[in-house]
Scaffold this motif. Sequence first.
Motif, short mmCIF file in Angstrom:
data_model
loop_
_atom_site.label_atom_id
_atom_site.label_comp_id
_atom_site.label_asym_id
_atom_site.label_seq_id
_atom_site.Cartn_x
_atom_site.Cartn_y
_atom_site.Cartn_z
N HIS A 90 0.86 -1.18 0.00
CA HIS A 90 0.00 0.00 0.00
C HIS A 90 0.89 1.23 0.00
CE1 HIS A 90 -3.50 -2.52 1.21
NE2 HIS A 90 -2.52 -3.26 1.68
N VAL A 91 0.62 2.14 -0.93
CA VAL A 91 1.46 3.34 -1.04
C VAL A 91 0.61 4.60 -0.98
CG1 VAL A 91 3.26 2.14 -2.35
CG2 VAL A 91 1.47 3.36 -3.57
N ARG A 92 1.23 5.66 -0.47
CA ARG A 92 0.61 6.99 -0.48
C ARG A 92 1.43 7.86 -1.42
NH1 ARG A 92 0.50 8.72 4.89
NH2 ARG A 92 -1.48 7.64 5.07
N TRP A 93 0.74 8.45 -2.37
CA TRP A 93 1.36 9.30 -3.38
C TRP A 93 1.53 10.72 -2.86
CZ3 TRP A 93 3.40 6.81 -7.34
CH2 TRP A 93 2.91 5.53 -7.63
N PRO A 94 2.26 11.57 -3.57
CA PRO A 94 2.49 12.94 -3.11
C PRO A 94 1.22 13.77 -2.90
CG PRO A 94 4.07 12.38 -4.81
CD PRO A 94 3.08 11.25 -4.74
N PRO A 110 7.85 -1.05 4.87
CA PRO A 110 6.71 -0.29 5.38
C PRO A 110 7.18 0.88 6.25
CG PRO A 110 6.83 -2.46 6.43
CD PRO A 110 7.89 -2.42 5.37
N GLY A 111 6.49 2.01 6.06
CA GLY A 111 6.84 3.21 6.81
C GLY A 111 7.89 4.07 6.16
N GLU A 112 8.53 3.57 5.12
CA GLU A 112 9.60 4.32 4.45
C GLU A 112 9.01 5.27 3.40
OE1 GLU A 112 12.99 4.45 4.91
OE2 GLU A 112 12.56 3.28 6.70
N ARG A 113 9.67 6.41 3.29
CA ARG A 113 9.34 7.36 2.22
C ARG A 113 10.48 7.35 1.22
NH1 ARG A 113 7.66 12.61 5.54
NH2 ARG A 113 9.73 13.09 4.79
N TYR A 114 10.11 7.29 -0.04
CA TYR A 114 11.10 7.23 -1.11
C TYR A 114 10.87 8.39 -2.07
CZ TYR A 114 11.50 2.38 0.48
OH TYR A 114 11.67 1.25 1.24
N VAL A 116 5.50 4.07 1.58
CA VAL A 116 4.99 2.71 1.63
C VAL A 116 4.30 2.56 2.99
CG1 VAL A 116 5.57 0.26 1.63
CG2 VAL A 116 6.79 1.84 0.12
N LEU A 117 2.99 2.39 2.95
CA LEU A 117 2.21 2.33 4.18
C LEU A 117 2.26 0.94 4.82
CD1 LEU A 117 -0.88 4.33 2.94
CD2 LEU A 117 1.02 5.18 4.33
#
Length: 94
Positions: free
Chosen positions: A7-11, A31-35, A90-91
């Motif tokens: 599961h991802v969160r976009w900008p 999970p929990g990382e921002r790329y 990445v949620l």
Amino acid sequence: MPVMHFHVRWPDASETRCYSPSSVVRDFLAPGERYALQDFLQRARGALGAASERVRAKYGFACSQAMDQLAEIEHIAAGFADKADAEVTVLALD
């Protein structure tokens, strides 16, 4: 071969549930990382490519669903290409 979702969160704060035919995605995303957007795309390409190849090794054909998922990710990401500081979070991996 365990199916996985990430599961991802976009900008823009929208979220997408993504499919992988293999848990190999854990080697590429956490999970929990921002790329940064381009880093995320490179990781997604690597993860889904490796997952598809695992399907090929086991069943004799690549996973079209993995490639369809990658196409969707690339399509969504294209909408943020002009944002220099765009990040994808990445949620969860499940």
